[in-house]
Each structure stands twice: as structure tokens, then as C-alpha cells.
Design a protein around this motif. Structure first.
Motif, PDB file in Angstrom:
ATOM      1  N   GLY A  77       0.828  -1.191   0.000  1.00  0.00           N
ATOM      2  CA  GLY A  77       0.000   0.000   0.000  1.00  0.00           C
ATOM      3  C   GLY A  77       0.867   1.248   0.000  1.00  0.00           C
ATOM      4  O   GLY A  77       1.934   1.269   0.622  1.00  0.00           O
ATOM      5  N   ARG A  78       0.400   2.271  -0.695  1.00  0.00           N
ATOM      6  CA  ARG A  78       1.135   3.539  -0.772  1.00  0.00           C
ATOM      7  C   ARG A  78       0.352   4.665  -0.106  1.00  0.00           C
ATOM      8  O   ARG A  78       0.310   5.783  -0.607  1.00  0.00           O
ATOM      9  CB  ARG A  78       1.429   3.875  -2.230  1.00  0.00           C
ATOM     10  CG  ARG A  78       2.367   2.874  -2.909  1.00  0.00           C
ATOM     11  CD  ARG A  78       2.528   3.143  -4.382  1.00  0.00           C
ATOM     12  NE  ARG A  78       3.478   2.219  -4.999  1.00  0.00           N
ATOM     13  CZ  ARG A  78       3.660   2.102  -6.317  1.00  0.00           C
ATOM     14  NH1 ARG A  78       2.947   2.859  -7.142  1.00  0.00           N
ATOM     15  NH2 ARG A  78       4.524   1.250  -6.799  1.00  0.00           N
ATOM     16  N   GLU A  79      -0.267   4.349   1.010  1.00  0.00           N
ATOM     17  CA  GLU A  79      -1.020   5.348   1.759  1.00  0.00           C
ATOM     18  C   GLU A  79      -0.133   5.873   2.890  1.00  0.00           C
ATOM     19  O   GLU A  79       0.188   5.149   3.825  1.00  0.00           O
ATOM     20  CB  GLU A  79      -2.298   4.736   2.337  1.00  0.00           C
ATOM     21  CG  GLU A  79      -3.156   5.728   3.095  1.00  0.00           C
ATOM     22  CD  GLU A  79      -4.483   5.140   3.560  1.00  0.00           C
ATOM     23  OE1 GLU A  79      -5.208   5.857   4.253  1.00  0.00           O
ATOM     24  OE2 GLU A  79      -4.780   3.977   3.228  1.00  0.00           O
ATOM     25  N   GLY A  80       0.263   7.126   2.789  1.00  0.00           N
ATOM     26  CA  GLY A  80       1.151   7.705   3.801  1.00  0.00           C
ATOM     27  C   GLY A  80       2.593   7.288   3.585  1.00  0.00           C
ATOM     28  O   GLY A  80       3.443   8.099   3.270  1.00  0.00           O
ATOM     29  N   ARG A  81       2.862   6.020   3.722  1.00  0.00           N
ATOM     30  CA  ARG A  81       4.202   5.484   3.484  1.00  0.00           C
ATOM     31  C   ARG A  81       4.061   4.085   2.884  1.00  0.00           C
ATOM     32  O   ARG A  81       3.075   3.396   3.146  1.00  0.00           O
ATOM     33  CB  ARG A  81       4.983   5.406   4.800  1.00  0.00           C
ATOM     34  CG  ARG A  81       4.346   4.487   5.843  1.00  0.00           C
ATOM     35  CD  ARG A  81       5.119   4.530   7.163  1.00  0.00           C
ATOM     36  NE  ARG A  81       4.573   3.592   8.137  1.00  0.00           N
ATOM     37  CZ  ARG A  81       3.521   3.824   8.923  1.00  0.00           C
ATOM     38  NH1 ARG A  81       2.869   4.984   8.828  1.00  0.00           N
ATOM     39  NH2 ARG A  81       3.107   2.918   9.788  1.00  0.00           N
ATOM     40  N   PRO A  82       5.027   3.633   2.092  1.00  0.00           N
ATOM     41  CA  PRO A  82       4.943   2.289   1.529  1.00  0.00           C
ATOM     42  C   PRO A  82       4.904   1.237   2.639  1.00  0.00           C
ATOM     43  O   PRO A  82       5.741   1.241   3.540  1.00  0.00           O
ATOM     44  CB  PRO A  82       6.228   2.178   0.696  1.00  0.00           C
ATOM     45  CG  PRO A  82       6.629   3.588   0.405  1.00  0.00           C
ATOM     46  CD  PRO A  82       6.219   4.368   1.606  1.00  0.00           C
ATOM     47  N   THR A  83       3.911   0.372   2.590  1.00  0.00           N
ATOM     48  CA  THR A  83       3.724  -0.647   3.617  1.00  0.00           C
ATOM     49  C   THR A  83       3.380  -1.966   2.959  1.00  0.00           C
ATOM     50  O   THR A  83       2.530  -2.010   2.054  1.00  0.00           O
ATOM     51  CB  THR A  83       2.568  -0.259   4.575  1.00  0.00           C
ATOM     52  OG1 THR A  83       2.790   1.061   5.073  1.00  0.00           O
ATOM     53  CG2 THR A  83       2.470  -1.230   5.731  1.00  0.00           C
TER      54      THR A  83
ATOM     55  N   GLY B  37       0.204  -6.709  -6.972  1.00  0.00           N
ATOM     56  CA  GLY B  37      -0.149  -5.329  -7.275  1.00  0.00           C
ATOM     57  C   GLY B  37       0.024  -4.443  -6.058  1.00  0.00           C
ATOM     58  O   GLY B  37       0.640  -4.836  -5.069  1.00  0.00           O
ATOM     59  N   TRP B  38      -0.524  -3.257  -6.128  1.00  0.00           N
ATOM     60  CA  TRP B  38      -0.334  -2.278  -5.068  1.00  0.00           C
ATOM     61  C   TRP B  38      -1.608  -1.448  -4.909  1.00  0.00           C
ATOM     62  O   TRP B  38      -2.534  -1.536  -5.711  1.00  0.00           O
ATOM     63  CB  TRP B  38       0.860  -1.378  -5.380  1.00  0.00           C
ATOM     64  CG  TRP B  38       0.681  -0.535  -6.606  1.00  0.00           C
ATOM     65  CD1 TRP B  38       0.253   0.770  -6.676  1.00  0.00           C
ATOM     66  CD2 TRP B  38       0.905  -0.939  -7.966  1.00  0.00           C
ATOM     67  NE1 TRP B  38       0.202   1.195  -7.967  1.00  0.00           N
ATOM     68  CE2 TRP B  38       0.590   0.164  -8.789  1.00  0.00           C
ATOM     69  CE3 TRP B  38       1.338  -2.126  -8.571  1.00  0.00           C
ATOM     70  CZ2 TRP B  38       0.695   0.115 -10.181  1.00  0.00           C
ATOM     71  CZ3 TRP B  38       1.438  -2.173  -9.952  1.00  0.00           C
ATOM     72  CH2 TRP B  38       1.131  -1.058 -10.731  1.00  0.00           C
ATOM     73  N   VAL B  39      -1.622  -0.617  -3.870  1.00  0.00           N
ATOM     74  CA  VAL B  39      -2.775   0.243  -3.582  1.00  0.00           C
ATOM     75  C   VAL B  39      -2.304   1.682  -3.557  1.00  0.00           C
ATOM     76  O   VAL B  39      -1.290   2.005  -2.923  1.00  0.00           O
ATOM     77  CB  VAL B  39      -3.403  -0.129  -2.214  1.00  0.00           C
ATOM     78  CG1 VAL B  39      -4.535   0.834  -1.865  1.00  0.00           C
ATOM     79  CG2 VAL B  39      -3.905  -1.572  -2.232  1.00  0.00           C
ATOM     80  N   GLU B  40      -3.020   2.559  -4.253  1.00  0.00           N
ATOM     81  CA  GLU B  40      -2.638   3.967  -4.278  1.00  0.00           C
ATOM     82  C   GLU B  40      -3.879   4.857  -4.286  1.00  0.00           C
ATOM     83  O   GLU B  40      -5.012   4.377  -4.484  1.00  0.00           O
ATOM     84  CB  GLU B  40      -1.770   4.275  -5.481  1.00  0.00           C
ATOM     85  CG  GLU B  40      -2.424   4.046  -6.817  1.00  0.00           C
ATOM     86  CD  GLU B  40      -1.472   4.258  -7.990  1.00  0.00           C
ATOM     87  OE1 GLU B  40      -1.966   4.589  -9.073  1.00  0.00           O
ATOM     88  OE2 GLU B  40      -0.254   4.097  -7.814  1.00  0.00           O
ATOM     89  N   ARG B  41      -3.666   6.133  -4.064  1.00  0.00           N
ATOM     90  CA  ARG B  41      -4.771   7.096  -4.023  1.00  0.00           C
ATOM     91  C   ARG B  41      -5.467   7.135  -5.380  1.00  0.00           C
ATOM     92  O   ARG B  41      -4.819   7.076  -6.433  1.00  0.00           O
ATOM     93  CB  ARG B  41      -4.233   8.478  -3.653  1.00  0.00           C
ATOM     94  CG  ARG B  41      -5.318   9.511  -3.344  1.00  0.00           C
ATOM     95  CD  ARG B  41      -4.673  10.771  -2.785  1.00  0.00           C
ATOM     96  NE  ARG B  41      -5.670  11.803  -2.485  1.00  0.00           N
ATOM     97  CZ  ARG B  41      -6.363  11.842  -1.343  1.00  0.00           C
ATOM     98  NH1 ARG B  41      -6.146  10.932  -0.415  1.00  0.00           N
ATOM     99  NH2 ARG B  41      -7.251  12.794  -1.135  1.00  0.00           N
ATOM    100  N   ILE B  42      -6.779   7.239  -5.357  1.00  0.00           N
ATOM    101  CA  ILE B  42      -7.552   7.288  -6.594  1.00  0.00           C
ATOM    102  C   ILE B  42      -7.211   8.569  -7.360  1.00  0.00           C
ATOM    103  O   ILE B  42      -7.218   9.669  -6.790  1.00  0.00           O
ATOM    104  CB  ILE B  42      -9.067   7.269  -6.290  1.00  0.00           C
ATOM    105  CG1 ILE B  42      -9.452   6.003  -5.528  1.00  0.00           C
ATOM    106  CG2 ILE B  42      -9.877   7.378  -7.571  1.00  0.00           C
ATOM    107  CD1 ILE B  42     -10.849   6.052  -4.935  1.00  0.00           C
ATOM    108  N   GLU B  43      -6.899   8.414  -8.630  1.00  0.00           N
ATOM    109  CA  GLU B  43      -6.666   9.578  -9.494  1.00  0.00           C
ATOM    110  C   GLU B  43      -7.970   9.903 -10.207  1.00  0.00           C
ATOM    111  O   GLU B  43      -8.404   9.183 -11.096  1.00  0.00           O
ATOM    112  CB  GLU B  43      -5.556   9.268 -10.503  1.00  0.00           C
ATOM    113  CG  GLU B  43      -4.178   9.121  -9.870  1.00  0.00           C
ATOM    114  CD  GLU B  43      -3.084   9.005 -10.915  1.00  0.00           C
ATOM    115  OE1 GLU B  43      -3.368   9.299 -12.101  1.00  0.00           O
ATOM    116  OE2 GLU B  43      -1.962   8.628 -10.556  1.00  0.00           O
TER     117      GLU B  43
END
Length: 202
Positions: free
Chosen positions: A90-96, A104-110
Motif C-alpha cells: 500500500g502507498r497510503e502515507g508510506r509504503p507498507t 499489485g499495489w494500492v494507491e490514491r484514486i486519481e
């Protein structure tokens, strides 16, 4: 009919999921105990809040390891943040690091639209996930989120929705399923999804 364990790790609206499954006639247990997870016929991983906090709580209780052991044996359903935790990172705040069940990964919705994304959106299904049996394209479900999964493999995507650009609404990788939306808050369609999931291991 066996028991479905709803994972209690200090994050998530456990009671609403439990109530929905109970309404459908399934036996549920809210627990973070390893023995209960081992005995379960299926597992639901809910989640509300931030990815790093939730991932750390799972790890602190060794539930990340236990879920990895169970993922090869029985169906697991991640809901909302629970679905996001299924990914590698996940890329919310810091990579975790996540659970790593879905590449895959998780990121803020564009999107040009307001975040968080709150409300009813329609689904477009692909790859024939069994938890969507009996539902058709255009089915509306209820979302509350600002981050979404980015699947490396199109074969892992079970449904899409649109909030500006298309985004992943559901995934399936082997025994592991995920819904970015809240089926327990999605009316009859959501109950059908939960029913389909509960019947997978019967």
C-alpha cells in the motif's frame, strides 16, 4: 453448514458484516484467534481506516502469517480496506507491505471528483468470479474509499467501476476474493454476493 470467521484485528465494522451473514443464515464468529481461523470454513477480512495501521495490527498479532496459511485451504473475502490489504503493498502515507495474495499495489484514486469516493456505483464484471453469480453488469453497490488497488494481472480483476477513470472494484486470485465496496451495505445485490461467498465451501 460450517462457520465463517470474521477477522477481529482492531480495525473494521465487524458487527454489520456479522449481522448480514447471520441474516443469510450463516454461522459466524468474530475472532482473531488462530484456532478459530484454522477451524473456519471461510474467512472474511473487513477493514476501515488507513492501510499502514491495519497492516501493522495484522502483523503484530501474527494474523498475516495465519491468513497466508489459510489462503491455500479455504475462501477468504477482503472487504474495503480488507481488500486493499490483499495486495503486495500500500502507498497510503508510506509504503507498507500487504498480505501479498494479489500481485499489485494500492494507491490514491486519481480522479477529478471529490475524495473520498462515497456512494453507489455500478459494476462491470470480468473473469467470471463465483461470488457474482446471479448478478449482471450494471449492478449498483456502495463504496466508501480514497484508495484503490492496482492489479498487476488483468486475470485477477473480477469487477471494475468508474469514478472518473475506471478502477478495480473487485479481485479474485485462487481462493482469495476482494470487494472494494461494502456488500453488507449494498442492499439485495450485496446480500447475494455474501450468500455466494458463504456457499463456496459447502
Amino acid at each position: 453448514m460450517g462457520q465463517i470467521v470474521i477477522v477481529d484485528y482492531g480495525v473494521g465494522n465487524l458487527k454489520s458484516v456479522s449481522n448480514a451473514m447471520g441474516y443469510l443464515g450463516f454461522s459466524t464468529c468474530i475472532s482473531g484467534d488462530r484456532t478459530d481461523l484454522e477451524r473456519a470454513d471461510a474467512i472474511i477480512l473487513p477493514g476501515v481506516g488507513a492501510f499502514p495501521d491495519a497492516a501493522e495490527k495484522l502483523k503484530a498479532q501474527n494474523l498475516d502469517r495465519e491468513l497466508a496459511l489459510q489462503a491455500d485451504k479455504k475462501p477468504i473475502l477482503g472487504i474495503c480496506l480488507g481488500m486493499q490489504l490483499l495486495f503486495d503493498m500500500g502507498r497510503e502515507g508510506r509504503p507498507t507491505a500487504g498480505l501479498g495474495f494479489v500481485p499489485g499495489w494500492v494507491e490514491r484514486i486519481e480522479t477529478p471528483y471529490k475524495l473520498p469516493h462515497i456512494g453507489w456505483n455500478s459494476l462491470r464484471f470480468q473473469n467470471d468470479s463465483p461470488i457474482f453469480r446471479g448478478l449482471s453488469d450494471g449492478t449498483f453497490v456502495y463504496f466508501v474509499h480514497s484508495f484503490c488497488g492496482q492489479a498487476k494481472n488483468d486475470s485477477d480483476v473480477a469487477a471494475w467501476t468508474d469514478y472518473g477513470p475506471p478502477m478495480v472494484a473487485a479481485v479474485r486470485h485462487g481462493n482469495v476474493f476482494g470487494c472494494q465496496f461494502h456488500p453488507e451495505k449494498s442492499g439485495e445485490a450485496g446480500l447475494q454476493i455474501l450468500k455466494n461467498f458463504g456457499e463456496l465451501n459447502q
